[in-house]
Design a protein around this motif. Structure first.
Motif, mmCIF file in Angstrom:
data_model
loop_
_atom_site.group_PDB
_atom_site.id
_atom_site.type_symbol
_atom_site.label_atom_id
_atom_site.label_comp_id
_atom_site.label_asym_id
_atom_site.label_seq_id
_atom_site.Cartn_x
_atom_site.Cartn_y
_atom_site.Cartn_z
ATOM 1 N N ASP A 213 0.769 -1.236 -0.177
ATOM 2 C CA ASP A 213 0.037 0.060 0.166
ATOM 3 C C ASP A 213 0.735 1.190 -0.046
ATOM 4 O OD1 ASP A 213 -2.194 -1.470 0.108
ATOM 5 O OD2 ASP A 213 -2.738 -0.943 2.131
ATOM 6 N N SER A 214 1.845 1.374 0.972
ATOM 7 C CA SER A 214 2.783 2.467 0.799
ATOM 8 C C SER A 214 3.700 2.697 -0.471
ATOM 9 C CB SER A 214 3.773 2.343 2.013
ATOM 10 O OG SER A 214 3.233 2.387 3.261
ATOM 11 N N ALA A 215 3.942 1.475 -0.989
ATOM 12 C CA ALA A 215 4.742 1.648 -2.439
ATOM 13 C C ALA A 215 3.584 2.111 -3.286
ATOM 14 C CB ALA A 215 5.124 0.254 -2.797
ATOM 15 N N ALA A 216 2.276 1.686 -3.280
ATOM 16 C CA ALA A 216 1.228 2.110 -4.405
ATOM 17 C C ALA A 216 0.927 3.733 -4.130
ATOM 18 C CB ALA A 216 0.065 1.322 -3.992
ATOM 19 N N ILE A 217 1.037 4.158 -2.928
ATOM 20 C CA ILE A 217 0.625 5.481 -2.557
ATOM 21 C C ILE A 217 1.799 6.289 -3.034
ATOM 22 C CG2 ILE A 217 0.578 7.328 -0.554
ATOM 23 C CD1 ILE A 217 -0.951 5.097 0.988
ATOM 24 N N VAL A 218 3.105 5.979 -2.878
ATOM 25 C CA VAL A 218 4.115 6.805 -3.122
ATOM 26 C C VAL A 218 4.090 6.966 -4.718
ATOM 27 C CG1 VAL A 218 6.901 6.700 -3.603
ATOM 28 C CG2 VAL A 218 5.817 6.233 -1.222
ATOM 29 N N LYS A 219 4.044 5.822 -5.321
ATOM 30 C CA LYS A 219 3.673 5.816 -6.965
ATOM 31 C C LYS A 219 2.805 6.882 -7.143
ATOM 32 C CE LYS A 219 5.049 1.344 -8.245
ATOM 33 N NZ LYS A 219 4.536 0.078 -9.333
ATOM 34 N N ALA A 220 1.541 6.679 -6.638
ATOM 35 C CA ALA A 220 0.490 7.568 -6.931
ATOM 36 C C ALA A 220 0.759 9.315 -6.647
ATOM 37 C CB ALA A 220 -0.656 7.158 -6.097
ATOM 38 N N PHE A 245 13.634 2.409 -5.836
ATOM 39 C CA PHE A 245 12.429 2.366 -6.081
ATOM 40 C C PHE A 245 11.994 3.878 -6.468
ATOM 41 C CE2 PHE A 245 7.946 3.453 -4.981
ATOM 42 C CZ PHE A 245 7.304 2.033 -5.421
ATOM 43 N N LEU A 246 12.336 4.750 -5.767
ATOM 44 C CA LEU A 246 12.181 6.334 -6.084
ATOM 45 C C LEU A 246 12.674 6.713 -7.393
ATOM 46 C CD1 LEU A 246 12.596 7.550 -2.507
ATOM 47 C CD2 LEU A 246 10.561 7.682 -3.764
ATOM 48 N N LEU A 247 14.008 6.199 -7.733
ATOM 49 C CA LEU A 247 14.308 6.603 -9.045
ATOM 50 C C LEU A 247 13.651 5.990 -10.127
ATOM 51 C CD1 LEU A 247 17.148 7.595 -10.629
ATOM 52 C CD2 LEU A 247 17.924 5.419 -10.207
ATOM 53 N N GLU A 248 13.224 4.611 -10.061
ATOM 54 C CA GLU A 248 12.470 4.002 -11.049
ATOM 55 C C GLU A 248 11.200 4.420 -11.364
ATOM 56 O OE1 GLU A 248 12.701 -0.284 -9.563
ATOM 57 O OE2 GLU A 248 14.834 -0.198 -9.941
ATOM 58 N N ASN A 249 10.619 5.265 -10.446
ATOM 59 C CA ASN A 249 9.231 5.609 -10.338
ATOM 60 C C ASN A 249 9.322 7.219 -10.528
ATOM 61 O OD1 ASN A 249 7.243 3.361 -10.027
ATOM 62 N ND2 ASN A 249 8.812 2.927 -8.351
ATOM 63 N N GLY A 250 10.392 7.696 -10.932
ATOM 64 C CA GLY A 250 10.221 9.070 -11.597
ATOM 65 C C GLY A 250 10.365 10.129 -10.521
ATOM 66 N N CYS A 251 10.487 9.619 -9.199
ATOM 67 C CA CYS A 251 10.518 10.890 -8.196
ATOM 68 C C CYS A 251 11.626 12.004 -8.750
ATOM 69 C CB CYS A 251 10.774 10.230 -6.596
ATOM 70 S SG CYS A 251 10.675 11.442 -5.495
ATOM 71 N N ASP A 252 11.633 13.211 -8.471
ATOM 72 C CA ASP A 252 12.611 14.067 -8.620
ATOM 73 C C ASP A 252 13.897 14.267 -7.838
ATOM 74 O OD1 ASP A 252 11.033 15.334 -11.094
ATOM 75 O OD2 ASP A 252 9.577 15.552 -9.622
ATOM 76 N N GLU A 253 13.483 14.493 -6.478
ATOM 77 C CA GLU A 253 14.373 14.610 -5.463
ATOM 78 C C GLU A 253 14.374 13.700 -4.232
ATOM 79 O OE1 GLU A 253 14.358 18.793 -4.448
ATOM 80 O OE2 GLU A 253 13.845 19.330 -6.536
ATOM 81 N N VAL A 254 15.469 13.499 -3.709
ATOM 82 C CA VAL A 254 15.301 12.617 -2.396
ATOM 83 C C VAL A 254 16.222 13.406 -1.169
ATOM 84 C CG1 VAL A 254 14.885 10.278 -3.291
ATOM 85 C CG2 VAL A 254 17.261 11.243 -3.353
ATOM 86 N N GLN A 255 15.766 13.204 -0.286
ATOM 87 C CA GLN A 255 16.238 13.512 1.355
ATOM 88 C C GLN A 255 16.295 12.422 2.151
ATOM 89 O OE1 GLN A 255 13.945 17.147 2.211
ATOM 90 N NE2 GLN A 255 15.369 17.571 3.751
#
Ligand code: C2E
Ligand code: CA
Ligand code: CA
Ligand code: CA
Length: 278
Positions: A213-220, A245-255
Motif C-alpha cells: 500500500d505504501s509503495a502504491a501511495i508513493v507511486k500515486a 524504487f524512487l528513481l525507477e518511479n520518476g521521483c525528482d528529489e530525495v532527502q
C-alpha cells in the motif's frame, strides 16, 4: 464513590501543577534561548535523482541548551507554537537561512535554494512583507528561498491561505507542501494552491519495501504531482532499496540519512565545496 472522585481530583490537580510549571519553565528557557543565541540551524542536502547531485538544502532548527544539550525541534516547537514564541523564532530561522545561503553564494559555491519550515502561526497577512524585507536585507534573490508548509496548514483557512501564498509567490520564491499524504487536502484544493513541489511524508517512504500500500501511495503521489506540474521530493530515504524504487518511479528529489543527515553549517559547507570538485 465520593472518596474516589476526591482522590481523582487531587491527582488531577497535582498533574496540572506539574504541567503548568514544566510549561512555564520551558517558556522561560525558550525566551532566554532566543536572547542568548542558543538556536542553530542544521542543513540537510536534497539530492536530484537525475544527476545524483545536491540541488537544495533544508534548514532544520536545533536548540543547544546549556542545561539539556542538543534539543530536537519536536521537543520545543510545539511549546513555542502554543506560546506564540514560534513567530520570533521563525523570524530568526528565516533571517539566518537567507544570510547563510547568501554567504555560500558569495563564496562562489554553486547556488542552491534553501528551504525553511513555516509554522501555521507564521502564515498570516504580514508574512509576505516580512519575507520581502529579509530578502532585501540579506541580498538573497527570492529564487533561492523555498518555504515548506504542512498539508493541514493549507486546509485551515483556504481563502486566506491562498491569498498569502499568492503574495509570497509574487516575490519569486518556491513553496512546497510538507508531509504530503498525512493530512487531508482534497485534490481540488491542491490544484488551487500556488505551490511548486510536494514532499512525500517519510512514513510512506519507510514502508516502501514492506508494504505494498505504501509503495502504491508513493507511486500515486509521484504521478499526481507530475500531472499537476509539481516537483516531487521524497523525505526519509534511508536505504538503497528505497532510493532505487524512487528513481525507477520518476521521483525528482530525495532527502534522507542515506544521502546525508542534517548537519552543522561547517559540514554542509564542506559538502558543497566537495561537490564543486566533482
Ligand atoms: P520535517 O520538516 O518533516 O523535517 C524532516 C525531519 O526528518 C527532520 O527532523 C529530519 O532530521 C528528519 N529526517 C531527515 N532524514 C531522515 C531519515 O532518513 N530518516 C528519518 N527517520 N528521519 C529523517 P527534525 O530535524 O528533528 O525536525 C522535526 C520537525 O520539526 C520538522 O519535520 C519540522 O516540522 C519541525 N522543524 C524543524 N525545524 C523547524 C523550523 O525552523 N521551524 C519550524 N516551524 N519547524 C521546524
Ligand atoms: Ca520540512
Ligand atoms: Ca516532512
Ligand atoms: Ca513533520
Amino acid at each position: 464513590a465520593k472518596e474516589l472522585g476526591r482522590n481523582n481530583f487531587q491527582y488531577f490537580a497535582g498533574w496540572m501543577d506539574a504541567q503548568v510549571s514544566n510549561r512555564l519553565e520551558m517558556l522561560v528557557s525558550l525566551r532566554r534561548a532566543l536572547d542568548r543565541d542558543e538556536f542553530k540551524l542544521y542543513y540537510q542536502p536534497k539530492i536530484s535523482l537525475a544527476s545524483g547531485r545536491i540541488i537544495g538544502a533544508e534548514a532544520l532548527i536545533r536548540w543547544i541548551s546549556p542545561e539539556q544539550g542538543l534539543v530536537p525541534p519536536d521537543r520545543f516547537i510545539p511549546f513555542a507554537e502554543e506560546a506564540g514564541l514560534i513567530v520570533p523564532i521563525g523570524e530568526w530561522v528565516l533571517r539566518t537561512a537567507c544570510a547563510q545561503n547568501k554567504l555560500w553564494q558569495d563564496a562562489g559555491l554553486a547556488p542552491i535554494p534553501v528551504a525553511v519550515n513555516l509554522s501555521p502561526r507564521q502564515l498570516d497577512q504580514n508574512l509576505p512583507e516580512f519575507v520581502r524585507q529579509v530578502l532585501v536585507e540579506s541580498g538573497l534573490a527570492a529564487a533561492w528561498l523555498e518555504l515548506e508548509i504542512t498539508e493541514n496548514v493549507v486546509m485551515r483557512d483556504a481563502e486566506k491561505t491562498v491569498a498569502t501564498l499568492n503574495a509570497l509567490k509574487r516575490l519569486g520564491l518556491q513553496v512546497s507542501v510538507d508531509d504530503f499524504g498525512t493530512g487531508y487536502s482534497s485534490l481540488s484544493y491542491l490544484r488551487r494552491f500556488p505551490v511548486d513541489a510536494l514532499k512525500i511524508d517519510k512514513s510512506f517512504v519507510r514502508d516502501i519495501a514492506r508494504d505494498t500500500d505504501s509503495a502504491a501511495i508513493v507511486k500515486a503521489v509521484i504521478s499526481l504531482g507530475h500531472i499537476l506540474n509539481l516537483r516531487v521530493i521524497a523525505e526519509g530515504v534511508e536505504d538503497q532499496e528505497q532510493y532505487n524504487f524512487l528513481l525507477e518511479n520518476g521521483c525528482d528529489e530525495v532527502q534522507g540519512y542515506l544521502l546525508g543527515k542534517p548537519m552543522p553549517v561547517e559540514d554542509f559547507t564542506r559538502r558543497l565545496e566537495l561537490e564543486m570538485q566533482t
